[in-house]
Write an enzyme that holds these catalytic residues in place. Sequence first.
Site, PDB file in Angstrom:
ATOM      1  N   ILE A 140     -27.049   9.041  52.540  1.00 15.27           N
ATOM      2  CA  ILE A 140     -27.668   7.738  52.766  1.00 15.27           C
ATOM      3  C   ILE A 140     -27.513   7.396  54.244  1.00 15.27           C
ATOM      4  O   ILE A 140     -26.414   7.476  54.798  1.00 15.27           O
ATOM      5  CB  ILE A 140     -27.016   6.655  51.889  1.00 15.27           C
ATOM      6  CG1 ILE A 140     -27.050   7.066  50.410  1.00 15.27           C
ATOM      7  CG2 ILE A 140     -27.729   5.320  52.109  1.00 15.27           C
ATOM      8  CD1 ILE A 140     -28.418   7.333  49.841  1.00 15.27           C
ATOM      9  N   LYS A 141     -28.617   7.034  54.870  1.00 13.14           N
ATOM     10  CA  LYS A 141     -28.594   6.749  56.308  1.00 13.14           C
ATOM     11  C   LYS A 141     -28.268   5.278  56.553  1.00 13.14           C
ATOM     12  O   LYS A 141     -28.914   4.383  56.016  1.00 13.14           O
ATOM     13  CB  LYS A 141     -29.942   7.091  56.943  1.00 13.14           C
ATOM     14  CG  LYS A 141     -30.236   8.577  56.951  1.00 13.14           C
ATOM     15  CD  LYS A 141     -31.611   8.898  57.520  1.00 13.14           C
ATOM     16  CE  LYS A 141     -31.620   8.889  59.026  1.00 13.14           C
ATOM     17  NZ  LYS A 141     -32.913   9.414  59.554  1.00 13.14           N
TER      18      LYS A 141
END
Length: 370
Positions: A140-141
């Site tokens: 997840i960025k």
Amino acid sequence: MGRLNDLEKLGQAVWLDFIDRKLLAEGGLKKLVDEDGITGVTSNPSIFEKAMGHGDAYDAELAEFDKAHPGAATMDRYEALAISDIRDAADTLRPVYDRLGGKDGYVSMEVSPYLANDTDDTIAEAAKLWSMIDRPNVMIKIPGTAAGVPAIATSIDKGININVTLLFGIEAYKAVAMAFVEGLEKRAARGEAIDRIASVASFFVSRIDTKIDDAIDAGTGGEEAKALRGKVAIANAKLAYQWYLDFIQSDRWQALAAKGAMPQRLLWASTGTKNPDYPDTLYLDTLIGKDTVNTVPPKTMDAFRDHGTAAETLTQDVDGARHVLAEAERLGLDLDGVTADLVEEGVASFSKAFDDLLGAIAAKHPAEAT
């Protein structure tokens, strides 16, 4: 075995900075994995805006979703489409993940750029996306903003793989590296496993040169500064890597490594050459080093496959890199100010792309959207 495969031998992973339905459906990603040794994929709002906002590749799935979920919010419609792509890419890369014992084979999906300055909502969004995608080889960025740093630590503590994005300055990179360590330490203190928690720190390069070169061309630093054109971003990245090399030898990191922790790799982002006067493989050729990632747009990947130079360059002429940054400071090029501005501009750019993306989705079957 070509030039891109040679990078793996030098310890650098190559990730594709692109995703769309056609690439996945027609086996394009699998071909890159099989033939070029690509070991990861990154996405961002701009990439999804280009993929979903233009053409009809997503229309059939969108229509099915709308039929099953009448009146669904536009954000929910976007997430359904994006998560479908992310899962497909993760499944394509799962053999890489398994073969490498979780050290690579990742696909990244970004939290909403609207949340870049909200810690609690970023934590909640990261946990939601992680649960919805439900693949071990996903990252997840989270942006490396002031609000993003504690969100990174908390997410790592929860066992979520994190790709930290929008890093431009070395001090900002150090802060997120410490957040990663803090999250691991909290898990380890509870006796929880840390050997499968993966993270990368996405350090942007070409945008720095664009800003610095513009300042030089406008007269900042005078004639002397012209010698620094196209050099500051690479020097900045080399010194970030030197800090990484020092840190992984520290007692603090070694204590975590003894428990199986994987280091947070530096990932070179924004590696497509913006200035046509520079070589089109500039930000690949000059940033090759062990335990790093280069996330590469398709056009630049094609260029490197054709005429790139595979050699360990990241640790070459570090003293020269220090000299470049010292000269940039002496001549008033204000790298710290440039990197701070680029974070704000990056958040704004991704937010604008997200606006356009949600607008394009809402325009399709508008009676069904809210």
